[in-house]
Design a protein around this motif. Structure first.
Motif, PDB file in Angstrom:
ATOM      1  N   GLY A  72     -10.766  16.791  -6.731  1.00 47.90           N
ATOM      2  CA  GLY A  72     -11.989  16.606  -6.126  1.00 47.90           C
ATOM      3  C   GLY A  72     -13.043  17.618  -5.954  1.00 47.90           C
ATOM      4  N   LEU A  73     -14.319  17.007  -5.800  1.00 52.73           N
ATOM      5  CA  LEU A  73     -15.151  18.030  -5.588  1.00 52.73           C
ATOM      6  C   LEU A  73     -16.035  17.158  -4.688  1.00 52.73           C
ATOM      7  CD1 LEU A  73     -18.234  17.607  -7.138  1.00 52.73           C
ATOM      8  CD2 LEU A  73     -16.509  17.956  -8.902  1.00 52.73           C
ATOM      9  N   MET A  74     -16.512  17.928  -3.649  1.00 52.27           N
ATOM     10  CA  MET A  74     -17.547  17.335  -2.646  1.00 52.27           C
ATOM     11  C   MET A  74     -19.097  17.645  -3.056  1.00 52.27           C
ATOM     12  SD  MET A  74     -17.779  15.965   0.271  1.00 52.27           S
ATOM     13  CE  MET A  74     -17.325  16.729   1.951  1.00 52.27           C
ATOM     14  N   PRO A  75     -19.686  16.730  -3.806  1.00 52.15           N
ATOM     15  CA  PRO A  75     -21.031  17.307  -4.256  1.00 52.15           C
ATOM     16  C   PRO A  75     -22.090  17.292  -3.028  1.00 52.15           C
ATOM     17  CG  PRO A  75     -20.750  14.820  -4.322  1.00 52.15           C
ATOM     18  CD  PRO A  75     -19.639  15.523  -3.946  1.00 52.15           C
ATOM     19  N   SER A  76     -22.125  18.524  -2.752  1.00 53.35           N
ATOM     20  CA  SER A  76     -23.232  19.057  -1.750  1.00 53.35           C
ATOM     21  C   SER A  76     -23.155  20.618  -1.915  1.00 53.35           C
ATOM     22  CB  SER A  76     -22.544  18.799  -0.271  1.00 53.35           C
ATOM     23  OG  SER A  76     -22.000  19.849   0.362  1.00 53.35           O
ATOM     24  N   GLY A  77     -24.543  21.233  -2.073  1.00 53.42           N
ATOM     25  CA  GLY A  77     -24.741  22.555  -2.279  1.00 53.42           C
ATOM     26  C   GLY A  77     -24.431  23.016  -3.532  1.00 53.42           C
ATOM     27  N   ALA A 105     -16.602  13.171  -5.015  1.00 51.35           N
ATOM     28  CA  ALA A 105     -16.413  12.587  -3.612  1.00 51.35           C
ATOM     29  C   ALA A 105     -17.895  12.275  -3.344  1.00 51.35           C
ATOM     30  CB  ALA A 105     -15.574  13.443  -2.547  1.00 51.35           C
ATOM     31  N   ASP A 106     -18.480  11.321  -3.869  1.00 48.02           N
ATOM     32  CA  ASP A 106     -19.923  10.976  -3.673  1.00 48.02           C
ATOM     33  C   ASP A 106     -19.973  10.088  -2.404  1.00 48.02           C
ATOM     34  OD1 ASP A 106     -18.617   8.912  -4.792  1.00 48.02           O
ATOM     35  OD2 ASP A 106     -20.682   8.450  -6.024  1.00 48.02           O
ATOM     36  N   LEU A 107     -19.006   9.313  -2.078  1.00 42.55           N
ATOM     37  CA  LEU A 107     -18.990   8.598  -0.912  1.00 42.55           C
ATOM     38  C   LEU A 107     -18.779   9.456   0.379  1.00 42.55           C
ATOM     39  CD1 LEU A 107     -16.728   5.514  -1.852  1.00 42.55           C
ATOM     40  CD2 LEU A 107     -19.449   5.517  -1.474  1.00 42.55           C
ATOM     41  N   GLU A 108     -17.851  10.356   0.198  1.00 42.74           N
ATOM     42  CA  GLU A 108     -17.630  11.218   1.251  1.00 42.74           C
ATOM     43  C   GLU A 108     -18.868  12.036   1.753  1.00 42.74           C
ATOM     44  OE1 GLU A 108     -14.284  14.096   0.567  1.00 42.74           O
ATOM     45  OE2 GLU A 108     -14.110  14.594   2.754  1.00 42.74           O
ATOM     46  N   SER A 109     -19.244  12.454   0.483  1.00 45.81           N
ATOM     47  CA  SER A 109     -20.560  13.439   0.632  1.00 45.81           C
ATOM     48  C   SER A 109     -21.585  12.719   1.502  1.00 45.81           C
ATOM     49  CB  SER A 109     -21.086  14.049  -0.698  1.00 45.81           C
ATOM     50  OG  SER A 109     -21.792  15.085  -0.353  1.00 45.81           O
ATOM     51  N   GLN A 110     -21.942  11.555   0.960  1.00 42.37           N
ATOM     52  CA  GLN A 110     -22.931  10.590   1.589  1.00 42.37           C
ATOM     53  C   GLN A 110     -22.296  10.356   3.089  1.00 42.37           C
ATOM     54  OE1 GLN A 110     -23.030   6.517   0.639  1.00 42.37           O
ATOM     55  NE2 GLN A 110     -25.276   6.810   0.504  1.00 42.37           N
ATOM     56  N   ALA A 111     -21.144   9.967   3.365  1.00 41.95           N
ATOM     57  CA  ALA A 111     -20.728   9.764   4.725  1.00 41.95           C
ATOM     58  C   ALA A 111     -20.875  11.029   5.688  1.00 41.95           C
ATOM     59  CB  ALA A 111     -19.602   8.915   4.748  1.00 41.95           C
ATOM     60  N   THR A 112     -20.343  11.882   5.119  1.00 37.29           N
ATOM     61  CA  THR A 112     -20.197  13.299   6.045  1.00 37.29           C
ATOM     62  C   THR A 112     -21.210  14.225   5.897  1.00 37.29           C
ATOM     63  OG1 THR A 112     -18.709  14.551   4.534  1.00 37.29           O
ATOM     64  CG2 THR A 112     -17.664  12.685   5.981  1.00 37.29           C
ATOM     65  N   ARG A 113     -21.919  14.186   4.952  1.00 37.90           N
ATOM     66  CA  ARG A 113     -23.001  15.192   4.696  1.00 37.90           C
ATOM     67  C   ARG A 113     -24.367  14.782   4.722  1.00 37.90           C
ATOM     68  NH1 ARG A 113     -19.814  19.935   2.361  1.00 37.90           N
ATOM     69  NH2 ARG A 113     -18.160  20.060   3.934  1.00 37.90           N
ATOM     70  N   GLY A 114     -24.567  13.358   4.509  1.00 41.32           N
ATOM     71  CA  GLY A 114     -25.621  12.917   4.478  1.00 41.32           C
ATOM     72  C   GLY A 114     -26.534  13.117   2.949  1.00 41.32           C
ATOM     73  N   VAL A 115     -25.534  13.215   1.810  1.00 43.35           N
ATOM     74  CA  VAL A 115     -26.052  13.408   0.670  1.00 43.35           C
ATOM     75  C   VAL A 115     -26.113  12.140  -0.017  1.00 43.35           C
ATOM     76  CG1 VAL A 115     -25.822  14.508  -1.605  1.00 43.35           C
ATOM     77  CG2 VAL A 115     -25.222  15.925   0.514  1.00 43.35           C
ATOM     78  N   SER A 116     -27.387  11.569  -0.552  1.00 46.71           N
ATOM     79  CA  SER A 116     -27.593  10.377  -1.243  1.00 46.71           C
ATOM     80  C   SER A 116     -26.522  10.232  -2.526  1.00 46.71           C
ATOM     81  CB  SER A 116     -28.679   9.947  -1.352  1.00 46.71           C
ATOM     82  OG  SER A 116     -29.011  10.620  -2.792  1.00 46.71           O
ATOM     83  N   LEU A 117     -26.143   8.890  -2.908  1.00 46.03           N
ATOM     84  CA  LEU A 117     -25.357   8.956  -4.030  1.00 46.03           C
ATOM     85  C   LEU A 117     -25.775   9.544  -5.244  1.00 46.03           C
ATOM     86  CD1 LEU A 117     -23.836   5.353  -3.639  1.00 46.03           C
ATOM     87  CD2 LEU A 117     -22.448   7.548  -3.007  1.00 46.03           C
ATOM     88  N   GLU A 118     -27.192   9.235  -5.418  1.00 46.16           N
ATOM     89  CA  GLU A 118     -28.192   9.822  -6.314  1.00 46.16           C
ATOM     90  C   GLU A 118     -28.104  11.171  -6.449  1.00 46.16           C
ATOM     91  OE1 GLU A 118     -31.868   8.135  -6.051  1.00 46.16           O
ATOM     92  OE2 GLU A 118     -32.409   8.218  -8.090  1.00 46.16           O
ATOM     93  N   LYS A 119     -28.519  11.748  -5.376  1.00 48.87           N
ATOM     94  CA  LYS A 119     -28.535  13.445  -5.293  1.00 48.87           C
ATOM     95  C   LYS A 119     -26.902  13.826  -5.457  1.00 48.87           C
ATOM     96  CE  LYS A 119     -30.724  16.950  -4.228  1.00 48.87           C
ATOM     97  NZ  LYS A 119     -30.574  18.013  -3.110  1.00 48.87           N
ATOM     98  N   GLY A 120     -26.216  13.194  -4.787  1.00 46.51           N
ATOM     99  CA  GLY A 120     -24.701  13.620  -5.157  1.00 46.51           C
ATOM    100  C   GLY A 120     -24.263  13.598  -6.725  1.00 46.51           C
TER     101      GLY A 120
END
Ligand code: TRP
Length: 461
Positions: A72-77, A105-120
């Motif tokens: 999996g990948l965490m979409p942030s940065g 991991a768009d849900l995880e990124s939203q929940a733990t990094r504050g990245v919206s699903l769209e942005k993710g």
């Protein structure tokens, strides 16, 4: 810090690199005794250093049976070199015949990094999947999906929540009363990520391997435990020899297996259950099956340790027919982290510590020139005492990422130690290779850009 426990925090930025300690404390298996038929750069150099039950996957591969790879990948940065190591591993498994599933991991990124699903979604496609394509993942055998749009992933996470509790989360993750519940839910979704590829709709029962950085191991411990807890049949070494099968009765299967609500046994049902197990073993070709419903065991004395996986798989398939989930605990592999360029940990939030896959070539050159070196402070001293490639970032990056040729690597290693190769020269070698490597990647990215959408599973389009 001797004696103190290592804590692995999957969301933290500090990471222990005491790998021997990690192996011991968390019960990982070392790669030392694992036979790899066509090892990749990361295997040959000891960078992939540990695993859990990798044999199950390697045996399936050797038999020509299917196996799956999930990561999996965490979409942030931005994606950096460190991230590419997982893809190196995935690619290797893919070349060995594995089918690949990648969780965004768009849900995880939203929940733990504050990245919206769209942005993710945008980050995942433009930054990660675009690079995965350029790095050479095979689009025909790779499926990318989003946590937010695959119901079975969330459903599994929810269902399996029944088999764990906050005490276990405290033990695994160090959570306490003030922990945000997003951090409780994210691992459960990841459990769903890891287990769903073996469900009937997503490829069916087969071994699944999860290549990750060791920071993700807590999730694997959790997932493996949960999968085992759902199993209806336990497969263990026999007391004296062979393999011994016992029932694991819980509320979902009690009625089917023959336990009446009053705790008594439905003898007819129980007999059918044991006959079912015997039939499975007969189909596997055993003829020395000892069924003992009264004691609750079926023994197969002639089965060997190596047969255990086959027996386990057979019984999981049987369990599915009876209405159970039939989940096989996932296997995993772990790699060492490359050092950051400054000598600290590599981190996306500290651009100087890493090369991003999108860095332009002058930036690459500048970063490597400034990188931490294992050379001596003057040329005279370096000639006399030699340098230390083990802490030299330029050398380490050649070893981890840019140089395929083992013999050449060994040569510059010993020349550096002997003081024949200077720190600046090592950096220049690294710059040449890095510029080559990244230049090629950028070119590939243009050539493969049109493939990005083809990596997406139907539910991700
Ligand atoms: N938690 C992972 C990270 O922080 C991302 C992830 C989600 C993942 N699901 C996964 C990784 C399943 C491996 C397997 O990067």
């Amino acid at each position: 810090m001797a004696g103190e426990d290592v804590v692995i925090d999957p969301w933290g930025s500090a990471q222990s690199t005491d790998y021997d300690r990690i192996i011991e404390q968390f019960g990982l298996s070392s790669m030392d005794n694992v036979r790899i038929d066509s090892p990749s750069r990361l295997h040959r150099r000891g960078i992939v250093f540990a695993h859990r039950e990798l044999d199950t996957v390697l045996e399936a591969q050797r038999r020509g049976d299917g196996f799956g790879v999930l990561t999996g990948l965490m979409p942030s940065g931005q994606m950096h070199l460190g991230h590419s190591m997982v893809i190196d591993q995935v690619k290797w498994f893919q070349q060995q015949g594995g089918d690949v599933t990648i969780a965004v991991a768009d849900l995880e990124s939203q929940a733990t990094r504050g990245v919206s699903l769209e942005k993710g979604r945008a980050i995942a496609l433009e930054e990660y999947i675009a690079n995965y394509a350029a790095l050479g993942l095979d689009v025909e055998r790779t499926n990318v999906y989003f946590q937010s749009s695959r119901p079975i992933v969330q459903r599994l996470g929810f269902q399996l929540g029944k088999r764990t509790n906050l005490n276990e989360f405290e033990a695994i993750y160090g959570f306490g009363g003030d922990t945000n519940l997003a951090h409780v839910q994210a691992p459960m979704v990841q459990v769903g990520d890891i287990l769903h590829p073996q469900t009937d709709d997503y490829g069916g029962l087969r071994p699944i391997v999860v290549p990750v950085g060791v920071d993700q191991d807590p999730h694997l411990r959790l997932t493996r435990g949960l999968a085992s807890k759902t199993n209806w049949f336990n497969v263990a070494d026999g007391k004296h020899s062979g393999v011994s099968i016992t029932l694991s009765v819980h509320d979902e299967n009690a009625a089917v297996l023959g336990q009446l609500p009053n705790g008594r046994m439905d003898k007819q049902r129980l007999k059918e259950t044991f006959d079912g197990i015997v039939k499975c073993m007969t189909e596997l070709g055993y003829s020395d099956i000892q069924s003992n419903p009264k004691q609750g065991t079926v023994n197969v004395p002639s089965a060997t340790k190596r047969d255990k996986t086959t027996i386990r798989m057979k019984l999981l398939a049987h369990e599915r027919q009876l209405g159970g989930m039939g989940l096989l605990a996932p296997s995993s592999t772990y790699h060492h982290f490359a050092v950051g360029m400054t000598g600290d940990k590599m981190s996306s939030s500290q651009p100087k510590t890493t090369l991003f896959l999108g860095d332009d070539l002058p930036t690459v050159e500048k970063k490597i020139k400034r990188a931490f070196s294992g050379g001596q402070s003057t040329v005279e001293e370096h000639r006399r005492l030699g340098g230390n490639p083990d802490i030299d970032v330029a050398y380490q990056y050649m070893m981890y990422f840019f140089e395929e040729d083992d013999a050449y690597l060994a040569e510059i290693n010993s020349e550096y130690r002997a003081g024949k190769l200077l720190a600046g020269e090592m950096k220049q070698l690294c710059i040449d290779r890095a510029v080559d490597w990244l230049g090629q990647l950028h070119e590939m990215r243009d050539q493969t850009a049109h493939l990005v959408k083809d990596f997406l599973a139907e539910d991700a389009r």
